[in-house]
Design a protein around this motif. Structure first.
Motif, short mmCIF file in Angstrom:
data_model
loop_
_atom_site.label_atom_id
_atom_site.label_comp_id
_atom_site.label_asym_id
_atom_site.label_seq_id
_atom_site.Cartn_x
_atom_site.Cartn_y
_atom_site.Cartn_z
N GLN A 135 -7.17 67.75 -75.14
CA GLN A 135 -7.44 67.13 -76.49
C GLN A 135 -6.48 66.94 -77.60
N VAL A 136 -5.52 67.60 -77.64
CA VAL A 136 -4.34 67.74 -78.48
C VAL A 136 -3.55 66.39 -78.21
N HIS A 155 0.51 79.64 -74.75
CA HIS A 155 0.01 78.13 -74.57
C HIS A 155 -1.45 78.31 -74.58
N ILE A 156 -2.00 76.90 -75.47
CA ILE A 156 -3.49 76.76 -75.44
C ILE A 156 -3.68 76.39 -73.91
N SER A 157 -4.90 76.24 -73.53
CA SER A 157 -5.42 76.01 -72.01
C SER A 157 -5.04 74.52 -71.88
N HIS A 158 -5.11 74.07 -70.71
CA HIS A 158 -4.92 72.62 -70.28
C HIS A 158 -6.00 71.87 -70.86
N ARG A 159 -7.17 72.41 -70.86
CA ARG A 159 -8.34 71.44 -71.42
C ARG A 159 -8.12 71.28 -72.85
N ASP A 163 -12.59 77.79 -76.29
CA ASP A 163 -11.71 77.27 -76.31
C ASP A 163 -11.73 75.41 -76.68
N ASP A 164 -12.96 75.00 -76.16
CA ASP A 164 -12.98 73.58 -76.67
C ASP A 164 -13.30 73.35 -78.02
N LYS A 165 -13.62 74.47 -78.79
CA LYS A 165 -13.84 74.41 -80.21
C LYS A 165 -12.47 74.46 -80.78
N ALA A 181 -6.63 69.50 -82.57
CA ALA A 181 -6.76 67.81 -82.29
C ALA A 181 -7.09 67.15 -83.31
N ALA A 182 -8.19 67.48 -84.19
CA ALA A 182 -8.68 66.77 -85.43
C ALA A 182 -7.43 67.01 -86.34
#
Length: 395
Positions: free
Chosen positions: A75-76, A67-71, A6-8, A14-15
């Protein structure tokens, strides 16, 4: 391993958003269409067309509607917040982002098609009609003071009342109205109704002149007189308004923190560049301890805010409503960002209070953020009540 994946994924989204905001959106920051009551819809439509072409429109909602996760969202939305126009450009701004989240959780398939899909597509804006004028004795920080009524009339409801500080009401196409429902003389409690806008029964009395200026349509005082909505426009069930509000409010508090953290990161970048380049008394400003220490404090508090947001995001991703954690985060982050924005203005001196950079606007916006989605004092009071309850339970 799923958290790492998920972080990746979140970092990759976000990038792309960050590159778009810095390269495409930031040059619009001096566009004359950024008015006192927020950017014009024409400006937002132009930016969203570019976001759509770049593949970064509504980046927090995936193609399948999930939805993507809250974490990941943290980032986004930090990346989107790097410009005051960024959240609007990529369609992650308040109140739309919070309304999309709520509709995704609570709307029926038919309601999603009618009210949610245009929001996700960036083709419509929305407004959340809950707060009421203080002069009417209506709901503000205390939603239990709700005065707006909805009386059942056959297969319809008739809504009457006044609302205040309604963000984006002017120009919105989708509304969520909170009202006390009454059916056959029985009080059913707070209820949310989905409304197509504009509607002649909803009249904007005035758009308030406020300290902030980043949201299209500004913040309006609104009269609702004889608004008729069909029963299939009730979100959830009659009487579930406060329950649904809790689904929306904790994540919405947190996404405010995410966006404004991004804004303060950018303001700090501008202040740092100024302090490095500007000379006074024989050396760069950064070499004067009073200036250097302010930027050092900013570095520390930016990281603390980031960690607090990520902690609360993890709580929400774990399935909790996160009411307490989001209150703690809202207080800590809004107060820290106020200090950070203030230091940025101070470091830049006279330039910091002009519109030559976004630093002055970020300072104004963050000052308002200390009140929006619950003033600091209301959250502290709520936390103090919890402390008392917990002490009694363990006493």
């Amino acid at each position: 391993m799923s958290g790492a994946r998920d972080d990746k994924r979140g970092a990759a989204i976000a990038a792309k958003v960050e590159a778009f905001v810095r390269e495409v959106v930031a040059p619009y920051e001096h566009d004359p269409r950024r008015g006192a009551h927020g950017p014009s819809d024409a400006l937002i439509e132009e930016l969203r067309a570019k976001a759509r072409a770049a593949g970064v429109l509504t980046p927090h909602i995936l193609a399948d509607g999930s939805h993507i996760s809250h974490r990941e969202t943290a980032q986004v939305l930090r990346a989107a917040g790097l410009s005051p126009l960024g959240p609007q450009a990529v369609n992650v701004a308040a109140p739309d982002e919070g309304n999309m989240y709520l509709l995704g959780k609570a709307a029926s398939p038919e309601q999603r098609a009618r009210f949610l899909d245009p929001l996700v597509a960036g083709q419509a804006r929305s407004a959340f009609f809950m707060t009421e004028p203080a002069a009417d004795g209506g709901a503000g920080s205390d939603p239990s003071m709700l005065m707006t009524t909805a009386v059942q009339d056959g297969n319809h409801w008739v809504i009457d009342g006044r609302k205040a500080f309604i963000t984006g009401a002017e120009g919105a196409k989708v509304g969520i109205v909170m009202a006390k429902a009454e059916a056959q003389g029985e009080q059913m409690g707070a209820t949310m109704f989905l409304v197509d806008l504009p509607d002649p029964a909803i009249r904007i009395e005035r758009v308030l002149d406020t300290i902030d200026s980043s949201m299209p349509g500004g913040h309006a005082v609104v009269s609702i007189e004889g608004l008729r909505v069909s029963s299939d426009q009730v979100l959830g069930q009659p009487g579930e308004g406060f329950k649904l509000a809790q689904v929306r409010l904790a994540p919405a508090r947190l996404t405010h923190c995410m966006r404004w953290l991004g804004a303060c990161v950018r303001a700090n970048e501008i202040a740092t560049a100024y302090a490095v380049q500007r000379h006074a008394f024989g050396k760069p400003l950064i070499d004067h301890e009073g200036v250097g220490f302010m930027l050092a404090e900013n570095m520390i508090e930016l990281k603390q805010a980031e960690l607090m947001i990520d902690w609360c995001a993890d709580v929400l991703d774990g399935g909790s409503l996160g009411t307490t954690e989001s209150s703690m985060t809202k207080v800590a982050v809004s107060e820290a960002l106020m200090r950070i924005a203030d230091r940025c203005v101070q470091v830049m001196g006279g330039t910091g209070v002009t519109g030559d950079t976004i630093v002055e606007q970020v300072f104004r916006e963050v000052r308002a953020f200390r009140i929006y989605d619950g003033p600091t004092e209301v959250h502290k009071w709520s936390l103090a009540k919890k402390i008392k309850r917990d002490a009694a339970a363990h006493g």
